[in-house]
Every structure is written in structure tokens, then in C-alpha cells.
Design a protein around this motif. Structure first.
Motif, PDB file in Angstrom:
ATOM      1  N   LYS A  97       0.841  -1.212   0.000  1.00 11.30           N
ATOM      2  CA  LYS A  97       0.000   0.000   0.000  1.00 11.30           C
ATOM      3  C   LYS A  97       0.869   1.253   0.000  1.00 11.30           C
ATOM      4  N   TYR A  98       1.959   1.232   0.785  1.00 11.67           N
ATOM      5  CA  TYR A  98       2.844   2.390   0.848  1.00 11.67           C
ATOM      6  C   TYR A  98       3.372   2.746  -0.538  1.00 11.67           C
ATOM      7  N   ASN A  99       3.878   1.746  -1.244  1.00 14.12           N
ATOM      8  CA  ASN A  99       4.442   2.008  -2.568  1.00 14.12           C
ATOM      9  C   ASN A  99       3.365   2.296  -3.601  1.00 14.12           C
ATOM     10  N   ALA A 100       2.205   1.635  -3.487  1.00 11.95           N
ATOM     11  CA  ALA A 100       1.102   1.904  -4.414  1.00 11.95           C
ATOM     12  C   ALA A 100       0.613   3.341  -4.265  1.00 11.95           C
ATOM     13  N   ASP A 101       0.574   3.829  -3.030  1.00 12.99           N
ATOM     14  CA  ASP A 101       0.165   5.226  -2.792  1.00 12.99           C
ATOM     15  C   ASP A 101       1.161   6.192  -3.428  1.00 12.99           C
ATOM     16  N   LYS A 102       2.443   5.842  -3.368  1.00 11.40           N
ATOM     17  CA  LYS A 102       3.463   6.677  -4.004  1.00 11.40           C
ATOM     18  C   LYS A 102       3.276   6.707  -5.518  1.00 11.40           C
ATOM     19  N   CYS A 122       9.189  -3.545 -11.821  1.00  9.63           N
ATOM     20  CA  CYS A 122       9.362  -4.982 -12.020  1.00  9.63           C
ATOM     21  C   CYS A 122       8.362  -5.772 -11.189  1.00  9.63           C
ATOM     22  N   VAL A 123       7.729  -6.757 -11.810  1.00 12.19           N
ATOM     23  CA  VAL A 123       6.823  -7.696 -11.128  1.00 12.19           C
ATOM     24  C   VAL A 123       7.225  -9.090 -11.579  1.00 12.19           C
ATOM     25  N   LYS A 124       7.631  -9.933 -10.623  1.00 12.89           N
ATOM     26  CA  LYS A 124       8.086 -11.277 -11.001  1.00 12.89           C
ATOM     27  C   LYS A 124       7.528 -12.347 -10.061  1.00 12.89           C
ATOM     28  N   ASN A 125       7.282 -13.510 -10.648  1.00  6.79           N
ATOM     29  CA  ASN A 125       6.920 -14.730  -9.921  1.00  6.79           C
ATOM     30  C   ASN A 125       5.548 -14.670  -9.241  1.00  6.79           C
ATOM     31  N   PHE A 126       4.643 -13.887  -9.805  1.00  2.86           N
ATOM     32  CA  PHE A 126       3.246 -13.886  -9.350  1.00  2.86           C
ATOM     33  C   PHE A 126       2.437 -14.707 -10.375  1.00  2.86           C
ATOM     34  N   GLN A 127       2.734 -15.984 -10.464  1.00  2.00           N
ATOM     35  CA  GLN A 127       2.218 -16.807 -11.554  1.00  2.00           C
ATOM     36  C   GLN A 127       0.698 -16.769 -11.686  1.00  2.00           C
ATOM     37  N   SER A 128      -0.035 -17.024 -10.622  1.00  2.00           N
ATOM     38  CA  SER A 128      -1.496 -17.118 -10.721  1.00  2.00           C
ATOM     39  C   SER A 128      -2.150 -15.780 -11.042  1.00  2.00           C
ATOM     40  N   LEU A 129      -1.398 -14.667 -10.870  1.00  2.79           N
ATOM     41  CA  LEU A 129      -1.969 -13.348 -11.177  1.00  2.79           C
ATOM     42  C   LEU A 129      -1.804 -13.002 -12.656  1.00  2.79           C
ATOM     43  N   SER A 130      -1.123 -13.862 -13.399  1.00  7.97           N
ATOM     44  CA  SER A 130      -0.887 -13.572 -14.821  1.00  7.97           C
ATOM     45  C   SER A 130      -2.182 -13.580 -15.630  1.00  7.97           C
ATOM     46  N   VAL A 131      -3.243 -14.189 -15.105  1.00 10.76           N
ATOM     47  CA  VAL A 131      -4.515 -14.218 -15.824  1.00 10.76           C
ATOM     48  C   VAL A 131      -5.242 -12.882 -15.725  1.00 10.76           C
ATOM     49  N   LEU A 132      -4.796 -12.019 -14.794  1.00 15.32           N
ATOM     50  CA  LEU A 132      -5.427 -10.711 -14.618  1.00 15.32           C
ATOM     51  C   LEU A 132      -4.791  -9.702 -15.562  1.00 15.32           C
ATOM     52  N   ASP A 133      -5.626  -8.881 -16.178  1.00 14.15           N
ATOM     53  CA  ASP A 133      -5.134  -7.863 -17.099  1.00 14.15           C
ATOM     54  C   ASP A 133      -4.328  -6.805 -16.361  1.00 14.15           C
ATOM     55  N   LYS A 134      -4.894  -6.284 -15.291  1.00 14.77           N
ATOM     56  CA  LYS A 134      -4.235  -5.271 -14.482  1.00 14.77           C
ATOM     57  C   LYS A 134      -4.415  -5.613 -13.005  1.00 14.77           C
ATOM     58  N   PRO A 135      -3.502  -6.396 -12.444  1.00 16.41           N
ATOM     59  CA  PRO A 135      -3.614  -6.736 -11.023  1.00 16.41           C
ATOM     60  C   PRO A 135      -3.593  -5.482 -10.151  1.00 16.41           C
ATOM     61  N   ARG A 139      -0.775  -8.027  -2.613  1.00 16.90           N
ATOM     62  CA  ARG A 139      -0.706  -8.228  -1.170  1.00 16.90           C
ATOM     63  C   ARG A 139      -1.283  -9.582  -0.777  1.00 16.90           C
ATOM     64  N   SER A 140      -2.421  -9.942  -1.340  1.00 19.85           N
ATOM     65  CA  SER A 140      -3.053 -11.230  -1.030  1.00 19.85           C
ATOM     66  C   SER A 140      -2.169 -12.399  -1.452  1.00 19.85           C
ATOM     67  N   TYR A 141      -1.517 -12.253  -2.601  1.00 21.29           N
ATOM     68  CA  TYR A 141      -0.639 -13.317  -3.093  1.00 21.29           C
ATOM     69  C   TYR A 141       0.549 -13.512  -2.144  1.00 21.29           C
ATOM     70  N   LEU A 142       1.161 -12.412  -1.729  1.00 18.89           N
ATOM     71  CA  LEU A 142       2.301 -12.509  -0.818  1.00 18.89           C
ATOM     72  C   LEU A 142       1.880 -13.101   0.525  1.00 18.89           C
ATOM     73  N   ARG A 143       0.704 -12.718   1.002  1.00 20.72           N
ATOM     74  CA  ARG A 143       0.213 -13.267   2.262  1.00 20.72           C
ATOM     75  C   ARG A 143      -0.075 -14.761   2.128  1.00 20.72           C
ATOM     76  N   MET A 144      -0.537 -15.177   0.973  1.00 16.24           N
ATOM     77  CA  MET A 144      -0.810 -16.594   0.747  1.00 16.24           C
ATOM     78  C   MET A 144       0.486 -17.409   0.801  1.00 16.24           C
ATOM     79  N   ILE A 145       1.539 -16.893   0.144  1.00 16.54           N
ATOM     80  CA  ILE A 145       2.826 -17.586   0.171  1.00 16.54           C
ATOM     81  C   ILE A 145       3.389 -17.586   1.591  1.00 16.54           C
ATOM     82  N   GLY A 146       3.261 -16.476   2.276  1.00 20.91           N
ATOM     83  CA  GLY A 146       3.757 -16.379   3.647  1.00 20.91           C
ATOM     84  C   GLY A 146       3.092 -17.366   4.586  1.00 20.91           C
ATOM     85  N   ALA A 147       1.815 -17.643   4.321  1.00 14.49           N
ATOM     86  CA  ALA A 147       1.057 -18.563   5.183  1.00 14.49           C
ATOM     87  C   ALA A 147       1.547 -20.003   5.054  1.00 14.49           C
TER      88      ALA A 147
END
Length: 357
Positions: free
Chosen positions: A16-21, A31-44, A50-58
Motif C-alpha cells: 500500500k505504501y508504494n502503491a500510494d506513491k 518490475c513484477v516477477k513470480n506472481f504466476q497465478s496473477l498472470s490471468v489478470l489484465d491489471k492486477p 498483497r493477497s498473493y504474498l500473504r498466501m505464500i507467507g502462510a
């Protein structure tokens, strides 16, 4: 170039901090790398990252602070956004994050070009990324990438520092701080510290000999006082804490319009000192004459930090142009703060001309 670790929580607030900037036009997602399942989205969206990173962290509950948020900062504009992004990518590989999802943002809201790196400290195989000696490994990795030798640099900085004149050991450590070093003392040795490791030893006998050889220069002290008094008519000496909340070093720093003007125009550093969150004094370092002063020797601290209610003029280059009573310029009254060194003392063409001359 430096690398700095920021908050390591599990909420991934760095997204959120960087997105606000980015939304404010002060940053760019490079650069956006290794968000494989988000590749189906036109504009993530930022929330998707954030949800993807939290999922991997879990995947690894044992890792409490799952966010990696780091900054790689260059000096000035020595590296552009693409060069910094490339270096950040290589740095992530050396730190063990090559296959982890990560984002790299370039920020343009600082005089020093820098990138923010956001990733997760858990790998997709559920293992945690190695974090032992993280700060040291991070600096070493960055230095290898840019071909920087911190030991050689410390040697040059030490050789420069001992050419200055000062009256206390504290003043010497303050001088080192302006060069980017902290210091600690063991027995008769001072250790210069940078990038989380001791880089050079300093024999305290050398420092004590410099202190003993110090010679007071009343002419320079008088010129410095006049320069400050004159400048306080147009800029404020009231210290303000550095606005950067993410950088631990900058967070402790205070600056003022006066200190910024003196650094830019006269190559003089004004360093404010704090105690318990209050600013209590200052040190002045004149890099032209290589002398360090206790601020109280130059000017009463209360006078220095007194708020400026009504500026009497403005800086134009290294000159001060005062207003008359009708707020009009007085072109014949332009005191020149660009000082020349002569025999180790200040010598300006108009002797720090006063208002009205």
C-alpha cells in the motif's frame, strides 16, 4: 550506494505504501516477477499482490515477520531507474529471493535515486529464506555487484578525517558520522563501523595528538557568526526532523532551511543534537577550512533555533537580497556569502556586508 531493511511485518503494508506513491506520481512500478497465478489478470491491483504474498507467507507459520521490504539507494542521480532495478534484481538473487514473488518500485521523491523492493520471506517450497547475518550479507552482496571496496573507502575517509581540526573525541565521531560511519571505543582503539561491521581501527593516541595541537581561530569564528546572523534574517534555523519515516538513520536526523543553505552554498554542515527527543545543541563543520566547532562557540543555540516570523529577503545564488519597507528589492544591498579562504580564515570581498550598506 546503500541497502536498508525496512519493516518486516506480516500485513505486507509495503504494498500500500508504494502503491500510494505510484498514485501520487512519486514512484513507478518497474518490475513484477513470480506472481504466476496473477498472470490471468489484465491489471492486477495492489490488493492482489498483497493477497498473493500473504498466501505464500502462510505456507510457513513459523516465520512471524514475513514481509521483505528493502531499499537500495544511490548517491544523487549516479544510477538511473533501470540501472537500480537491474541491481535490485541481482541483489535479490544473491539474497535467496530469485524465485520468490517480488516487486521493485523506483521512487523519484528524493534527491537520491532509490528503489523499494517488496517480497516474502517464505519460499513456495515452504522453507524460509536465510536471514542470519542479513544486514552484513546484504551490504556485501551489494558491494560485490557495484565493485565497491568499503575497506579502501574507509581508509580514504580516515585519511581525510584526520586532516580536520577539532577539540574533543565527540567532535571527531560527529565528523565520521557525516561521512557515514558510526563508532565505538575499546581500550585505546576507536572502531569505524559501516554496513553493520567494523571496517577500520583508529589509534586514539593519533586523535588525542590532533586535539592537543588545536589552535583557536577567532577570525573564522567571528566570520561564521556573522554569516549565520545574516542568514537568519532570510531563512530559519529551526530544526525539523527528516520526513523519511522508513529510513532509521534519517529518522534521527534534523535539518533546517539554514543548514540546507549552508551545506549547499558554503560547504558547511550544521548538525543538530538531540536528547530524549529534544534538540539541545549543534555542531558546525567547516569543510573549507577543515575545522569542527561546538555550536555554542559560534552562536547561542536559542538564537539559532528562534522561529523566523518575517523573512527580510531571500537568497539569490550565494547572495542575500533584502527587501525595503515596501517589499521591493534593494539591488545595491546584496551581501555575498561565498567566502574565500586566506590563511585559514574567512575573507569575503565585502566583509559580510550588513543590511543598508
Amino acid at each position: 550506494m546503500i541497502v536498508q531493511f525496512l519493516s518486516s511485518n506480516s500485513r505486507f503494508a509495503a504494498i500500500k505504501y508504494n502503491a500510494d506513491k505510484v498514485s501520487a506520481g512519486k514512484a513507478e512500478l518497474m518490475c513484477v516477477k513470480n506472481f504466476q497465478s496473477l498472470s490471468v489478470l489484465d491489471k492486477p491491483k495492489p490488493s492482489d499482490y498483497r493477497s498473493y504474498l500473504r498466501m505464500i507467507g502462510a505456507l510457513n507459520p513459523k516465520v512471524k515477520n514475513k514481509q521483505l521490504h528493502a531499499v537500495i539507494m544511490a548517491k544523487g542521480h549516479s544510477y538511473d531507474k533501470r540501472q537500480l532495478t537491474h541491481i535490485a534484481g541481482l541483489w535479490l538473487e544473491k539474497m535467496g529471493y530469485a524465485n520468490n514473488p517480488h516487486l521493485i518500485y523506483f521512487h523519484n521523491d528524493n534527491t537520491n535515486n532509490h528503489v523499494h523492493i517488496v517480497s516474502v520471506r517464505v519460499c513456495k517450497n515452504r522453507k524460509s529464506v536465510e536471514s542470519r547475518y542479513e544486514k552484513l550479507r546484504a551490504s556485501l552482496a551489494l558491494h560485490q555487484l557495484i565493485g565497491f571496496d568499503p575497506v579502501a573507502q574507509a581508509e580514504m575517509d580516515y585519511s581525510k578525517a584526520i586532516t580536520y581540526q577539532f577539540t574533543t573525541l565527540d567532535q571527531f565521531t560527529i565528523l565520521l558520522k557525516t561521512m557515514g560511519y558510526s563508532a565505538y571505543i575499546r581500550a585505546t582503539t576507536l572502531y569505524m563501523v559501516r554496513h553493520s561491521r567494523s571496517i577500520r581501527k583508529v589509534d586514539l593516541n593519533v586523535i588525542n595528538n590532533i586535539i592537543k595541537s588545536y589552535k583557536h581561530n577567532s577570525v573564522e569564528v567571528s566570520a561564521l557568526k556573522q554569516a549565520i546572523e545574516l542568514s537568519l534574517k532570510v531563512v530559519s534555523g529551526t530544526p525539523v526532523r527528516h520526513p523519511s519515516f522508513w529510513h532509521s538513520y534519517l529518522r534521527k536526523n534534523y535539518k533546517s532551511d539554514l543548514s540546507e543553505a549552508f551545506r549547499e552554498k558554503l560547504n558547511i554542515d550544521i548538525i543538530y543534537h538531540t536528547k530524549g527527543g529534544d534538540v539541545i545543541g549543534f555542531t558546525l563543520i567547516n569543510h573549507r577550512t577543515k575545522r569542527v566547532y561546538d555550536g555554542s562557540e559560534i552562536l547561542d543555540f536559542k538564537r539559532l533555533v528562534r522561529p523566523l516570523v518575517r523573512p527580510e529577503g531571500f537568497f539569490q545564488g550565494d547572495r542575500i537580497i533584502f527587501y525595503d519597507d515596501q517589499k521591493r528589492y534593494q539591488p545595491n544591498n546584496v551581501p555575498n556569502l561565498a567566502v574565500k579562504m586566506s590563511g585559514g580564515a574567512f575573507d569575503s570581498e565585502n566583509k559580510m556586508a550588513r543590511r543598508g550598506r
